[in-house]
Design a protein around this motif. Structure first.
Motif, PDB file in Angstrom:
ATOM      1  N   ALA A 242       6.511  10.002  -3.597  1.00  0.00           N
ATOM      2  CA  ALA A 242       5.811   8.732  -3.379  1.00  0.00           C
ATOM      3  C   ALA A 242       5.893   7.851  -4.627  1.00  0.00           C
ATOM      4  N   SER A 243       5.696   8.441  -5.793  1.00  0.00           N
ATOM      5  CA  SER A 243       5.743   7.666  -7.038  1.00  0.00           C
ATOM      6  C   SER A 243       7.166   7.199  -7.336  1.00  0.00           C
ATOM      7  N   PHE A 244       8.099   8.125  -7.277  1.00  0.00           N
ATOM      8  CA  PHE A 244       9.503   7.808  -7.558  1.00  0.00           C
ATOM      9  C   PHE A 244      10.044   6.840  -6.513  1.00  0.00           C
ATOM     10  N   GLY A 245       9.633   7.018  -5.270  1.00  0.00           N
ATOM     11  CA  GLY A 245      10.115   6.160  -4.189  1.00  0.00           C
ATOM     12  C   GLY A 245       9.627   4.733  -4.312  1.00  0.00           C
ATOM     13  N   LEU A 246       8.367   4.539  -4.743  1.00  0.00           N
ATOM     14  CA  LEU A 246       7.859   3.174  -4.902  1.00  0.00           C
ATOM     15  C   LEU A 246       8.624   2.443  -6.000  1.00  0.00           C
TER      16      LEU A 246
ATOM     17  N   PHE B 207      12.518  -4.174   2.221  1.00  0.00           N
ATOM     18  CA  PHE B 207      11.106  -4.568   2.168  1.00  0.00           C
ATOM     19  C   PHE B 207      10.210  -3.571   2.913  1.00  0.00           C
ATOM     20  N   PHE B 208      10.758  -2.975   3.977  1.00  0.00           N
ATOM     21  CA  PHE B 208       9.990  -1.947   4.695  1.00  0.00           C
ATOM     22  C   PHE B 208       9.638  -0.795   3.765  1.00  0.00           C
ATOM     23  N   TYR B 209      10.598  -0.372   2.941  1.00  0.00           N
ATOM     24  CA  TYR B 209      10.341   0.784   2.088  1.00  0.00           C
ATOM     25  C   TYR B 209       9.423   0.463   0.916  1.00  0.00           C
ATOM     26  N   ILE B 210       9.350  -0.784   0.520  1.00  0.00           N
ATOM     27  CA  ILE B 210       8.338  -1.149  -0.477  1.00  0.00           C
ATOM     28  C   ILE B 210       6.945  -0.920   0.104  1.00  0.00           C
ATOM     29  N   ALA B 211       6.732  -1.410   1.319  1.00  0.00           N
ATOM     30  CA  ALA B 211       5.429  -1.217   1.964  1.00  0.00           C
ATOM     31  C   ALA B 211       5.172   0.261   2.263  1.00  0.00           C
ATOM     32  N   PHE B 212       6.204   0.961   2.708  1.00  0.00           N
ATOM     33  CA  PHE B 212       6.093   2.378   3.067  1.00  0.00           C
ATOM     34  C   PHE B 212       5.658   3.205   1.862  1.00  0.00           C
ATOM     35  N   PHE B 213       6.344   3.032   0.743  1.00  0.00           N
ATOM     36  CA  PHE B 213       6.012   3.844  -0.433  1.00  0.00           C
ATOM     37  C   PHE B 213       4.746   3.358  -1.134  1.00  0.00           C
ATOM     38  N   ALA B 214       4.432   2.076  -1.026  1.00  0.00           N
ATOM     39  CA  ALA B 214       3.159   1.593  -1.572  1.00  0.00           C
ATOM     40  C   ALA B 214       1.995   2.265  -0.856  1.00  0.00           C
ATOM     41  N   MET B 215       2.126   2.398   0.466  1.00  0.00           N
ATOM     42  CA  MET B 215       1.096   3.077   1.244  1.00  0.00           C
ATOM     43  C   MET B 215       0.993   4.547   0.845  1.00  0.00           C
ATOM     44  N   TRP B 216       2.153   5.221   0.693  1.00  0.00           N
ATOM     45  CA  TRP B 216       2.121   6.638   0.337  1.00  0.00           C
ATOM     46  C   TRP B 216       1.623   6.847  -1.098  1.00  0.00           C
ATOM     47  N   PHE B 217       1.969   5.916  -1.984  1.00  0.00           N
ATOM     48  CA  PHE B 217       1.481   6.026  -3.363  1.00  0.00           C
ATOM     49  C   PHE B 217      -0.052   5.911  -3.407  1.00  0.00           C
TER      50      PHE B 217
ATOM     51  N   ARG C 163      -2.097   6.651  -0.912  1.00  0.00           N
ATOM     52  CA  ARG C 163      -2.662   7.862  -0.312  1.00  0.00           C
ATOM     53  C   ARG C 163      -2.566   9.044  -1.281  1.00  0.00           C
ATOM     54  N   ALA C 164      -1.448   9.123  -2.019  1.00  0.00           N
ATOM     55  CA  ALA C 164      -1.299  10.213  -2.983  1.00  0.00           C
ATOM     56  C   ALA C 164      -2.340  10.110  -4.091  1.00  0.00           C
ATOM     57  N   SER C 165      -2.626   8.882  -4.530  1.00  0.00           N
ATOM     58  CA  SER C 165      -3.623   8.706  -5.595  1.00  0.00           C
ATOM     59  C   SER C 165      -5.029   9.074  -5.133  1.00  0.00           C
ATOM     60  N   ARG C 166      -5.245   9.036  -3.806  1.00  0.00           N
ATOM     61  CA  ARG C 166      -6.545   9.389  -3.243  1.00  0.00           C
ATOM     62  C   ARG C 166      -6.607  10.842  -2.792  1.00  0.00           C
ATOM     63  N   GLY C 167      -5.469  11.541  -2.876  1.00  0.00           N
ATOM     64  CA  GLY C 167      -5.451  12.926  -2.405  1.00  0.00           C
ATOM     65  C   GLY C 167      -5.369  13.050  -0.908  1.00  0.00           C
ATOM     66  N   TRP C 168      -4.814  12.041  -0.239  1.00  0.00           N
ATOM     67  CA  TRP C 168      -4.757  12.038   1.224  1.00  0.00           C
ATOM     68  C   TRP C 168      -3.352  12.344   1.744  1.00  0.00           C
ATOM     69  N   ILE C 169      -2.651  13.216   1.088  1.00  0.00           N
ATOM     70  CA  ILE C 169      -1.257  13.485   1.458  1.00  0.00           C
ATOM     71  C   ILE C 169      -1.148  14.100   2.856  1.00  0.00           C
ATOM     72  N   ASP C 170      -2.019  15.037   3.191  1.00  0.00           N
ATOM     73  CA  ASP C 170      -1.847  15.807   4.435  1.00  0.00           C
ATOM     74  C   ASP C 170      -2.936  15.531   5.466  1.00  0.00           C
ATOM     75  N   THR C 171      -3.574  14.364   5.414  1.00  0.00           N
ATOM     76  CA  THR C 171      -4.732  14.123   6.283  1.00  0.00           C
ATOM     77  C   THR C 171      -4.411  13.325   7.543  1.00  0.00           C
TER      78      THR C 171
END
Length: 532
Positions: free
Chosen positions: A226-230, A399-409, A411-419
């Protein structure tokens, strides 16, 4: 006269092998750095979960690397087989980066890959980490030299045509290396590779989380992805913009075709969001955003962006001066001491390639008619609508992947990876999309350069070998079949590794390692004796 069917089949063969090959290259670039990051965390923290992650993704990297090598070797042989006149004409320049790539980058990467796999229990932690980083750097160096060669085809700087040898020759090697088109292509291409690696790791990690397998490894891998992808997604779009700006300087026809802009617009030009072909192939219904096109391509409010029709008129003028250069060249070949002809050629040689466009219509191009000049100039327009829509697909996915990885980044910062299981499934099924964007980008780069194999220097039809249609049908069929089989094998092996899951060690014991090595060696009697 040129047999255009032979040329078209030669182009199809190279396109097929190149696009198959580039299925493997981006993942090699992306996985190499991400497994280096994971091993760095392992060395710093000593936690075995990161060692296991590095081993797992490194195994998938190794499979992908092997397939990339197998498919890439054939491409270089095609320059001699299918494009022999190209090799003669520009081989002094194009061959140098390819040779450096093989001697410097590929050997570096291949050597350290062996140490990566077999050095885990033979090297110190730091020593093995250095090996992993050198493997990643080797992969990127390899891409650099290939893209320097390709960038020169897009913008042939640092070279001049020698009328005595009938070849293009290097005049400034540093200009070839630091070609702005090559540098822009390199950073954009490797960023796309990093993005594909991040998507791959996030997709497989999502699959593990959905199934409840290897949860701790999957969570950590997903956070890194998520971090590397953003960062990669942002880089792809920003550096893609830079690549487009450089193309505006050196490949104006390509930019005009990408925008389906037939007429020169007032500065700054609008940007067409969507359009459909209308009368005479020009845009009919379309939706445009004022100013955006000019600001993106020229980065100014006052610089005009020339349209296709104006560029065709410019091409007609260059074809006429190209005829003068060609005529002077014939005089030099007839009498090498003709200083007047040499002076004329020195003045007009940059347009020689435009004169060669007439070879499609007649042999004695000095006697070309105005109608033939007009047809040759029209040939400088690449396929507008395939380029128009392919570019928008590529850009939309960026542009889709900017939004995609921003969302995952987030969620990762909140600890919501598998929820969120639907989101995990979405991440898994979008796995092929980076390759759609990457192959679209290469289509734009190569198809958009037509009719040139070297921009403004050598027409594509003039560069092909004198093969027969049967030769090309057989070789094209063989390569498509072979590459399809290799792709199926790669997918099978990767699925098998993913199903088996991560291991604590690459090999259970030394016998397994020996079996792995011997499986890659041809089973000749001498090799069997060596193995025993």
């Amino acid at each position: 006269m040129i047999d255009m069917l032979v040329v078209d089949l030669s182009r199809w063969q190279f396109a097929a092998t190149a696009m198959y090959h580039f299925i493997f290259v981006p993942l090699t670039l992306g996985l190499s750095f991400m497994m280096a990051i994971m091993e760095s965390v392992y060395v710093m923290t000593g936690r075995q979960i990161w060692r296991k992650a590095t081993l797992f993704w490194g195994t998938l990297f190794g499979i992908n690397f092997a397939m990339g090598v197998a498919t890439g070797i054939v491409m270089e042989f095609q320059f001699g087989m299918n494009w022999s006149y190209y090799s003669h004409y520009v081989g002094d320049i194009f061959g140098a980066p390819l040779a450096i790539e093989g001697l410097m980058a590929f050997f570096l990467e291949a050597t350290f890959i062996g140490l990566f796999f077999f050095g885990w229990d033979r090297l110190s932690k730091v020593g093995h980490l250095v090996v992993t980083w050198l493997t990643a750097l080797g992969a990127n160096f390899s891409a650099l030299w290939i893209l320097i060669a390709n960038g020169w085809m897009q913008n042939p700087v640092g070279a001049k045509f020698n009328p005595d040898t009938m070849r293009m020759e290097i005049t400034d090697f540093m200009a070839v290396i630091f070609n702005p088109v090559a540098q822009a292509k390199f950073v954009h291409t490797v960023s796309a590779g990093y993005l594909s690696g991040a998507v791959f790791i996030l997709a497989i990690s999502s699959f593990f989380l959905i199934k409840g397998r290897h949860v701790e490894l999957a969570k950590r891998s997903a956070v890194v992805a998520a971090s590397f992808g953003l960062a990669s997604a942002l880089s792809v779009v920003v550096l893609g913009d830079e690549s487009g700006y450089v193309a505006t300087e050196h490949q104006k026809m390509k930019i005009a075709a990408l925008e389906a802009m037939y007429h020169t617009e007032e500065a700054p030009a609008p940007w067409t969001l969507i359009a459909w072909p209308g009368e005479n192939g020009e845009p009919g219904f379309h939706i445009s955003i004022p100013w955006v096109g000019g600001l993106i391509t020229t980065r100014s409010f006052t610089e005009e962006l020339p349209g296709i029709n104006e560029l065709v008129e410019r091409a007609e003028d260059r074809i006429r001066t190209g005829i003068i250069a060609y005529s002077a060249l014939q005089d030099i070949r007839a009498d090498g001491s003709n200083e007047e002809a040499r002076a004329i050629f020195d003045e007009y040689w940059p347009d020689l390639g435009y004169g060669l466009l007439l070879k499609k219509y007649r042999v004695d191009i000095e006697n070309a008619t105005e109608a033939e000049i007009a047809m040759a100039a029209q040939d400088t327009v690449p396929g507008v609508w395939p380029l128009f829509w392919t570019f928008r697909i590529m850009m939309g996915l960026g542009f889709f992947y900017i939004a995609f990885f921003a969302m995952w980044f987030y969620r990762a910062s909140r600890g919501w990876i598998d929820t969120n299981k639907p989101l995990l499934w979405f991440s898994f099924v979008t796995l092929p999309l980076p390759w759609v964007a990457i192959e679209s980008g290469w289509f734009i780069a190569e198809f958009g350069r037509q009719p040139w194999v070297v921009e403004g220097v050598l027409p594509t039809f003039y560069a092909a070998s004198g093969l027969t249609v049967l030769d090309l049908v057989l070789s094209l069929s063989f390569f498509v079949l072979l590459y399809t089989v290799l792709l199926i094998i790669m997918v099978f092996l990767m699925v098998r590794v993913i199903k088996a899951g991560p291991k604590d060690k690459l090999f259970a014991d030394d016998d397994d390692a020996d079996d792995f090595v011997m499986a890659a060696i041809p089973a000749t009697p001498a090799n069997k004796e060596l193995g025993s």
